[in-house]
Structures are given as C-alpha cells and as structure tokens.
Design a protein around this motif. Sequence first.
Motif, mmCIF file in Angstrom:
data_model
loop_
_atom_site.group_PDB
_atom_site.id
_atom_site.type_symbol
_atom_site.label_atom_id
_atom_site.label_comp_id
_atom_site.label_asym_id
_atom_site.label_seq_id
_atom_site.Cartn_x
_atom_site.Cartn_y
_atom_site.Cartn_z
ATOM 1 N N HIS A 117 0.833 -1.205 0.000
ATOM 2 C CA HIS A 117 0.000 0.000 0.000
ATOM 3 C C HIS A 117 0.866 1.254 0.000
ATOM 4 O O HIS A 117 0.511 2.268 -0.627
ATOM 5 C CB HIS A 117 -0.923 -0.002 1.215
ATOM 6 N N LEU A 118 2.006 1.183 0.679
ATOM 7 C CA LEU A 118 2.917 2.328 0.691
ATOM 8 C C LEU A 118 3.408 2.629 -0.730
ATOM 9 O O LEU A 118 3.483 3.801 -1.139
ATOM 10 C CB LEU A 118 4.102 2.034 1.617
ATOM 11 N N GLU A 119 3.704 1.589 -1.482
ATOM 12 C CA GLU A 119 4.151 1.784 -2.864
ATOM 13 C C GLU A 119 3.028 2.371 -3.722
ATOM 14 O O GLU A 119 3.272 3.238 -4.581
ATOM 15 C CB GLU A 119 4.629 0.458 -3.443
ATOM 16 N N ARG A 120 1.809 1.905 -3.492
ATOM 17 C CA ARG A 120 0.678 2.464 -4.240
ATOM 18 C C ARG A 120 0.502 3.946 -3.924
ATOM 19 O O ARG A 120 0.224 4.756 -4.817
ATOM 20 C CB ARG A 120 -0.611 1.697 -3.910
ATOM 21 N N LEU A 121 0.661 4.304 -2.655
ATOM 22 C CA LEU A 121 0.541 5.704 -2.263
ATOM 23 C C LEU A 121 1.602 6.556 -2.942
ATOM 24 O O LEU A 121 1.322 7.665 -3.419
ATOM 25 C CB LEU A 121 0.660 5.841 -0.736
ATOM 26 N N GLU A 173 2.877 10.726 -6.709
ATOM 27 C CA GLU A 173 3.763 11.147 -7.796
ATOM 28 C C GLU A 173 2.957 11.556 -9.028
ATOM 29 O O GLU A 173 3.279 12.557 -9.696
ATOM 30 C CB GLU A 173 4.720 10.005 -8.139
ATOM 31 N N ARG A 174 1.909 10.792 -9.345
ATOM 32 C CA ARG A 174 1.079 11.125 -10.513
ATOM 33 C C ARG A 174 0.390 12.479 -10.348
ATOM 34 O O ARG A 174 0.176 13.198 -11.328
ATOM 35 C CB ARG A 174 0.026 10.031 -10.735
ATOM 36 N N LYS A 175 0.029 12.798 -9.120
ATOM 37 C CA LYS A 175 -0.644 14.072 -8.859
ATOM 38 C C LYS A 175 0.322 15.232 -8.704
ATOM 39 O O LYS A 175 -0.101 16.394 -8.605
ATOM 40 C CB LYS A 175 -1.512 13.945 -7.594
ATOM 41 N N SER A 188 5.102 13.274 2.056
ATOM 42 C CA SER A 188 5.305 13.710 3.432
ATOM 43 C C SER A 188 5.112 12.541 4.374
ATOM 44 O O SER A 188 4.517 11.518 4.016
ATOM 45 C CB SER A 188 4.309 14.828 3.800
ATOM 46 N N GLU A 189 5.619 12.709 5.584
ATOM 47 C CA GLU A 189 5.458 11.684 6.617
ATOM 48 C C GLU A 189 3.985 11.430 6.890
ATOM 49 O O GLU A 189 3.568 10.299 7.154
ATOM 50 C CB GLU A 189 6.167 12.124 7.892
ATOM 51 N N HIS A 190 3.187 12.510 6.831
ATOM 52 C CA HIS A 190 1.753 12.364 7.111
ATOM 53 C C HIS A 190 1.088 11.461 6.081
ATOM 54 O O HIS A 190 0.229 10.639 6.420
ATOM 55 C CB HIS A 190 1.074 13.739 7.117
ATOM 56 N N THR A 191 1.484 11.587 4.811
ATOM 57 C CA THR A 191 0.902 10.724 3.782
ATOM 58 C C THR A 191 1.230 9.264 4.053
ATOM 59 O O THR A 191 0.393 8.374 3.855
ATOM 60 C CB THR A 191 1.427 11.133 2.397
ATOM 61 N N GLY A 192 2.429 9.012 4.534
ATOM 62 C CA GLY A 192 2.842 7.645 4.821
ATOM 63 C C GLY A 192 2.020 6.975 5.901
ATOM 64 O O GLY A 192 1.948 5.738 5.974
ATOM 65 N N ARG A 193 1.373 7.789 6.744
ATOM 66 C CA ARG A 193 0.543 7.203 7.802
ATOM 67 C C ARG A 193 -0.615 6.386 7.223
ATOM 68 O O ARG A 193 -1.136 5.476 7.880
ATOM 69 C CB ARG A 193 -0.021 8.305 8.696
ATOM 70 N N LEU A 194 -1.025 6.730 6.019
ATOM 71 C CA LEU A 194 -2.152 6.030 5.405
ATOM 72 C C LEU A 194 -1.832 4.574 5.101
ATOM 73 O O LEU A 194 -2.744 3.773 4.867
ATOM 74 C CB LEU A 194 -2.564 6.748 4.112
ATOM 75 N N ALA A 195 -0.568 4.216 5.106
ATOM 76 C CA ALA A 195 -0.161 2.825 4.829
ATOM 77 C C ALA A 195 0.059 2.026 6.095
ATOM 78 O O ALA A 195 0.494 0.875 6.036
ATOM 79 C CB ALA A 195 1.103 2.817 3.986
ATOM 80 N N PRO A 233 -3.405 -1.397 12.108
ATOM 81 C CA PRO A 233 -3.228 -2.268 13.263
ATOM 82 C C PRO A 233 -2.887 -3.687 12.800
ATOM 83 O O PRO A 233 -3.376 -4.141 11.755
ATOM 84 C CB PRO A 233 -4.594 -2.217 13.959
ATOM 85 N N GLU A 234 -2.084 -4.360 13.541
ATOM 86 C CA GLU A 234 -1.638 -5.706 13.187
ATOM 87 C C GLU A 234 -2.833 -6.613 12.886
ATOM 88 O O GLU A 234 -3.792 -6.678 13.658
ATOM 89 C CB GLU A 234 -0.818 -6.297 14.326
ATOM 90 N N GLY A 235 -2.783 -7.307 11.765
ATOM 91 C CA GLY A 235 -3.866 -8.207 11.377
ATOM 92 C C GLY A 235 -4.927 -7.560 10.520
ATOM 93 O O GLY A 235 -5.796 -8.257 9.972
ATOM 94 N N ALA A 236 -4.879 -6.222 10.382
ATOM 95 C CA ALA A 236 -5.872 -5.534 9.552
ATOM 96 C C ALA A 236 -5.455 -5.582 8.090
ATOM 97 O O ALA A 236 -4.275 -5.687 7.770
ATOM 98 C CB ALA A 236 -6.023 -4.087 10.006
ATOM 99 N N VAL A 237 -6.441 -5.497 7.210
ATOM 100 C CA VAL A 237 -6.166 -5.480 5.778
ATOM 101 C C VAL A 237 -6.854 -4.268 5.159
ATOM 102 O O VAL A 237 -7.937 -3.858 5.584
ATOM 103 C CB VAL A 237 -6.666 -6.775 5.087
ATOM 104 N N HIS A 238 -6.203 -3.706 4.165
ATOM 105 C CA HIS A 238 -6.798 -2.585 3.437
ATOM 106 C C HIS A 238 -8.079 -3.073 2.772
ATOM 107 O O HIS A 238 -8.104 -4.103 2.112
ATOM 108 C CB HIS A 238 -5.822 -2.050 2.401
ATOM 109 N N MET A 239 -9.163 -2.309 2.952
ATOM 110 C CA MET A 239 -10.454 -2.786 2.481
ATOM 111 C C MET A 239 -10.573 -2.757 0.966
ATOM 112 O O MET A 239 -11.204 -3.635 0.366
ATOM 113 C CB MET A 239 -11.577 -1.952 3.114
ATOM 114 N N ALA A 240 -9.981 -1.745 0.342
ATOM 115 C CA ALA A 240 -10.094 -1.633 -1.117
ATOM 116 C C ALA A 240 -8.811 -1.029 -1.669
ATOM 117 O O ALA A 240 -8.774 0.149 -2.023
ATOM 118 C CB ALA A 240 -11.304 -0.782 -1.485
ATOM 119 N N PRO A 241 -7.752 -1.822 -1.765
ATOM 120 C CA PRO A 241 -6.473 -1.278 -2.245
ATOM 121 C C PRO A 241 -6.550 -0.735 -3.666
ATOM 122 O O PRO A 241 -5.721 0.086 -4.057
ATOM 123 C CB PRO A 241 -5.528 -2.491 -2.172
#
Length: 417
Positions: A100-104, A109-111, A116-123, A126-134
């Motif tokens: 997900h970090l690579e997708r972010l 980059e496309r935009k 920023s560090e804040h953007t990286g938080r989106l990746a 919590p342990e065991g969780a999965v991105h709902m719609a990558p």
Amino acid sequence: MEPKIVCGSLLSIGNELLLGDILDTNAHHIARELRVHGFRLRRVVTVEDEEDEIARYLLDLLDRSDFVIITGGLGPTDDDRTRQAVAGALGRPLTGNREHLERLHRRVERKGIPWSEHTGRLACFPEGAVHMAPELPMAGFFLEHRGVPCYFLPGVPHEMETLLARKVIPDLDRRFPGRPIYVKRVLRVQELVESEINRRLASLEPPSPGIEIGYLPQIGENWVTILVRGTDLDDVTSRLTEIEERVVALLGPQYVSGSEDEPMELTVGRLLSGRRWKLAAAESCTGGLLARRVTAVPGASDYFERGFVTYSNEAKVELLGVFRSLLDEHGAVSAATAEAMARGARESAGVDVAVSITGIAGPTGGSAEKPVGTVFMACSTVRETVVRKHLFWGGRTQIQERAAHAALVLLWRVLLG
C-alpha cells in the motif's frame, strides 16, 4: 424457528460531528442500507477525536455487537487518531503495509504532490488488519477481533458509501446468510397531530411478533412507520399490506396522502396531470418556496405555469391586481388579501388553479392581533376560492417551510374535490 436477528453498532468519530459543524448523514445512510439488506443497528455512538474515548467505546461495542462499523479519523492529519486508538485498545501495534505504501507513492507522484510523513501514515494499519479496497484511492481497513468483524470506513460520505456498498454489505451477506428479511413502509399523514394519530391507532391489536409501528413527526406532516420482519419475502409483503390497510382505515383514508417516496408535491402533481390542469403560485412570506417544491418534481412543466413572488404591497397590486383599498382595509396578512392574491394569480396566468400565501415569518413584524407565524393562504379555481388561516410555530425557516407545505395540502384537498 425465526432466524437470529443480526445487530451491529456504529461508532462515528469526529469533533466536527459533536460541535455541530456537519450533519452525520453517514449514520442515516448506513442504518438504512443495513436494514434494506436484513441487518439492524442497535447502537449509534459518536465520540470526539480522542484516542482514549475511541478505544473505550470500541471495546464496549465489541462486547455487545455482531459486527461494528467505525467511520472517521482515518486521514493523514494529526487529528485523525482512529488507527492509533484501535492499535492501543486491541493490543495490535501499527505496522506498515509495503504494497500500500508503494501504491501511495505512485498516486502522489502522478498528482505531483510532495511526499510527506503524514501521507505515509495512510499505509499503517493495526496488526492483522487489511486494506479494504487497495484498488481505490481511499482509506478504509478491516479486521476481525475475537470473532467480531470490524469495518473502518472513511468519514467522507461518498467514500464511505462506496466501501459500504462494495465491501461491507457483501461481506456481511457472506457471514450472516440466515438473517431475517425486513420490509418497511412509511405513510404520510396530513392534518392530524401525533397525539391524535396515536389515539386513532390505539384500538389496533398489538402487533404480532415481527411487526413494529412507529411515529415520526416531520415539518408539516407526520409519518407512521410500519416495519415487518420475517423469513419469506412474499409472506412479509402480504403482512405489511394487511397491517397498512388497517392503519389507513383507522386513521381515515382522507388523511393519508401517500408513502415515504411520495411527497406532497408529487401527489398534487399527479392530480394536476390527471385533470390536465395548470397551476400558478402567488407567494409573499415564503418567497418562492412553494414554487420551488412544485418544480422539484421531474415533469412539473406539464402542469406548473408560473409563480409570482409578490413580497411588497406594490407587487401585489401591480402583478396580481389586488386592490390597494383592500390592502389598506385588511392588511397584507389577511384572509381577504390571500383570496385576492389567489384569484389574481389564476386570472393573470390564465390557469385552472392558483395557490397564494401571505403571512408573518418573523422574527419581527408580529402584533397581538397577528403574531409571528400567522399565515393566510388560498386556493382558487373557477368554481370557488378556499381560504385557510394558520398559526405556525418555530423560527423563520420553519414557519416558511410549514406554510409552503400547508399550501400544498390545501391544493391537495381542493383537487380531491
């Protein structure tokens, strides 16, 4: 044997909700969609953007729910604390998701937006969780804790709605296949106060298991809700029709204008179309609100000819032909003026029927004889002109909305003949 009722909880997160900055339309949408698909919300809790509060209520809801939906606090800013709160409450440390970090990185980059560090938080999840719609450019993750599925959705309404429809509902369908069917009907009741509606329905036999009757006051009208639960759609629909007929009979058919998806402007539009009549509106204190409601219906051009917003006495005289002597004798807010406005609008526009409204919406302008909320309205046809007087309560906007609705009800009565 009746299937188990599947009940979930909703945890809405955000200071903006508790401060009244925005309306929590997410809760309404989620509750409605869940009910349509055979699920119920038993609790809706709203908390501020504080980790301790989020954690406390999440743990409480997990103990009492078949599933939990959480909205808000998933963004990259410092006040988005849902991830941290969940990690602490459930003992699931935050971990970065490399894919997900690579997708972010690629999306940023496309935009052409600096990373920023804040953007990286989106990746981080919590342990065991999965991105709902990558595959989608939005936040949202899923985890199951002690057998309870938890769906963490963004607070942005269109993103929440997308994930609810594409991910949450299908997953709940898979997890709880044997749930009941719910069918709901809302009856729009005119000119009966809530207490009178309750009195008229008091003789109704106690609903059988799986039937719920409720009351919802609205601006200008009251709603009676009928909810039927069962396992077979044909049976549920049949039971709903039976109870609806009994409710309508007890209330009086002349007071029930339609169902939830049939507002009064749609009902009168159908009647006007059926008669092939043209309508004109003459408004003072509502400032065009009546015309706005009528023309909100697709196809209103078939029956709505024109509207007059005659706010001043001069406009009433010039556009509607109201005699100045009548205004001097009775005042702009009077039965005589409402009648003259309706007749003048009908004759000036060359239509079959016209409705007028004149009143005092406030907060100033009232008197002992004509307090704020005093509104006169009239409906004029070639045969007759019917005048009504109302005393509405509330602020200026509420008075205007109640007046516009009452004018539609008056038109409805005249059209029914």
